[in-house]
Design a protein around this motif. Structure first.
Motif, PDB file in Angstrom:
ATOM      1  N   LEU A 119      -6.604  -6.520  -5.322  1.00  0.00           N
ATOM      2  CA  LEU A 119      -6.579  -5.625  -6.481  1.00  0.00           C
ATOM      3  C   LEU A 119      -5.814  -4.346  -6.179  1.00  0.00           C
ATOM      4  CD1 LEU A 119     -10.211  -5.872  -7.917  1.00  0.00           C
ATOM      5  CD2 LEU A 119      -8.188  -7.195  -8.530  1.00  0.00           C
ATOM      6  N   GLU A 120      -5.470  -4.134  -4.925  1.00  0.00           N
ATOM      7  CA  GLU A 120      -4.716  -2.941  -4.557  1.00  0.00           C
ATOM      8  C   GLU A 120      -3.304  -3.019  -5.126  1.00  0.00           C
ATOM      9  OE1 GLU A 120      -4.890  -2.333  -0.323  1.00  0.00           O
ATOM     10  OE2 GLU A 120      -7.078  -2.244  -0.332  1.00  0.00           O
ATOM     11  N   ARG A 121      -2.738  -1.860  -5.408  1.00  0.00           N
ATOM     12  CA  ARG A 121      -1.397  -1.777  -5.991  1.00  0.00           C
ATOM     13  C   ARG A 121      -0.422  -1.159  -4.989  1.00  0.00           C
ATOM     14  NH1 ARG A 121      -1.759  -5.041 -10.248  1.00  0.00           N
ATOM     15  NH2 ARG A 121      -3.460  -4.482 -11.622  1.00  0.00           N
ATOM     16  N   LEU A 122       0.820  -1.568  -5.107  1.00  0.00           N
ATOM     17  CA  LEU A 122       1.887  -1.003  -4.287  1.00  0.00           C
ATOM     18  C   LEU A 122       2.139   0.437  -4.744  1.00  0.00           C
ATOM     19  CD1 LEU A 122       4.027  -1.729  -2.111  1.00  0.00           C
ATOM     20  CD2 LEU A 122       5.543  -2.341  -3.983  1.00  0.00           C
ATOM     21  N   LYS A 123       2.040   1.374  -3.803  1.00  0.00           N
ATOM     22  CA  LYS A 123       2.273   2.787  -4.102  1.00  0.00           C
ATOM     23  C   LYS A 123       3.199   3.347  -3.030  1.00  0.00           C
ATOM     24  CE  LYS A 123      -2.322   3.451  -6.042  1.00  0.00           C
ATOM     25  NZ  LYS A 123      -3.622   4.094  -5.884  1.00  0.00           N
ATOM     26  N   PRO A 124       4.137   4.198  -3.421  1.00  0.00           N
ATOM     27  CA  PRO A 124       5.054   4.774  -2.428  1.00  0.00           C
ATOM     28  C   PRO A 124       4.303   5.468  -1.294  1.00  0.00           C
ATOM     29  CG  PRO A 124       5.744   5.339  -4.654  1.00  0.00           C
ATOM     30  CD  PRO A 124       4.385   4.689  -4.772  1.00  0.00           C
ATOM     31  N   ASN A 125       4.695   5.167  -0.070  1.00  0.00           N
ATOM     32  CA  ASN A 125       4.176   5.794   1.146  1.00  0.00           C
ATOM     33  C   ASN A 125       2.691   5.550   1.401  1.00  0.00           C
ATOM     34  OD1 ASN A 125       6.754   6.981   1.683  1.00  0.00           O
ATOM     35  ND2 ASN A 125       6.282   8.477   0.101  1.00  0.00           N
ATOM     36  N   ALA A 126       2.086   4.608   0.720  1.00  0.00           N
ATOM     37  CA  ALA A 126       0.667   4.322   0.925  1.00  0.00           C
ATOM     38  C   ALA A 126       0.491   3.375   2.113  1.00  0.00           C
ATOM     39  CB  ALA A 126       0.065   3.709  -0.346  1.00  0.00           C
ATOM     40  N   VAL A 127      -0.745   3.180   2.501  1.00  0.00           N
ATOM     41  CA  VAL A 127      -1.064   2.252   3.598  1.00  0.00           C
ATOM     42  C   VAL A 127      -1.995   1.154   3.075  1.00  0.00           C
ATOM     43  CG1 VAL A 127      -0.671   3.891   5.452  1.00  0.00           C
ATOM     44  CG2 VAL A 127      -2.937   3.761   4.406  1.00  0.00           C
ATOM     45  N   LYS A 128      -1.771   0.760   1.855  1.00  0.00           N
ATOM     46  CA  LYS A 128      -2.571  -0.280   1.220  1.00  0.00           C
ATOM     47  C   LYS A 128      -2.003  -1.659   1.563  1.00  0.00           C
ATOM     48  CE  LYS A 128      -5.342   2.457  -1.021  1.00  0.00           C
ATOM     49  NZ  LYS A 128      -6.748   2.523  -0.659  1.00  0.00           N
TER      50      LYS A 128
END
Length: 154
Positions: A119-128
């Protein structure tokens, strides 16, 4: 094969009641029975930190939650060799002894040529999960993307 994140398993059980979404569960159970669904021991442990139908389902399907092998353990090390991704290990989880399945899910997908469903989304500079998957060219899908890929319509 699909490697399910804890959030997906929980969301399915909390939002899609078996008694109301019969066709969804029939199709999902067929994927489970055919061996197309897997996860990791660490996700199993995360599920058991809570209480609910997802916990019962996990107990009844414990064989889906694999113990990491040497290939997976090596890939977890590769993930955390990237300094930016070390932030994926949440400080509070380290202090309180919480679970963190993310790297193990990604490593499982790498080892079996699978796709992570989260359910996590791609986000700039994230560590997901999606960010780590993108970095290592490992496919990932949202829950809706998973349903779409399987051609499910309800």
């Amino acid at each position: 094969m699909y490697v399910l994140d804890t959030t997906v398993i929980s969301a399915l059980h909390k939002n899609y009641y078996r008694s109301r979404f019969v066709s969804l569960w029939k199709q999902f159970d067929q994927l489970v029975d055919s061996g197309m669904i897997t996860s990791t021991r660490e996700a199993y442990r995360e599920l058991h930190d809570g209480v609910g139908t997802d916990t019962d389902w996990a107990k009844n399907n414990a064989g889906l939650f694999t113990v990491p092998d040497a290939t997976e353990a090596g890939f977890v090390a590769k993930i955390y060799s990237v300094p930016h991704f070390q932030a994926n290990i949440e400080r509070q989880k380290l202090i309180k002894g919480g679970r963190n399945a993310d790297a193990f899910l990604i490593a499982r997908a790498f080892a079996i040529g699978g796709t992570v469903v989260t359910l996590e989304r791609l986000k700039p500079n994230a560590v997901k999960i999606p960010n780590i998957c993108s970095h290592f060219n490992i496919p990932f899908l949202s829950l809706e993307g998973f349903m779409e890929k399987e051609g499910w319509l309800f």
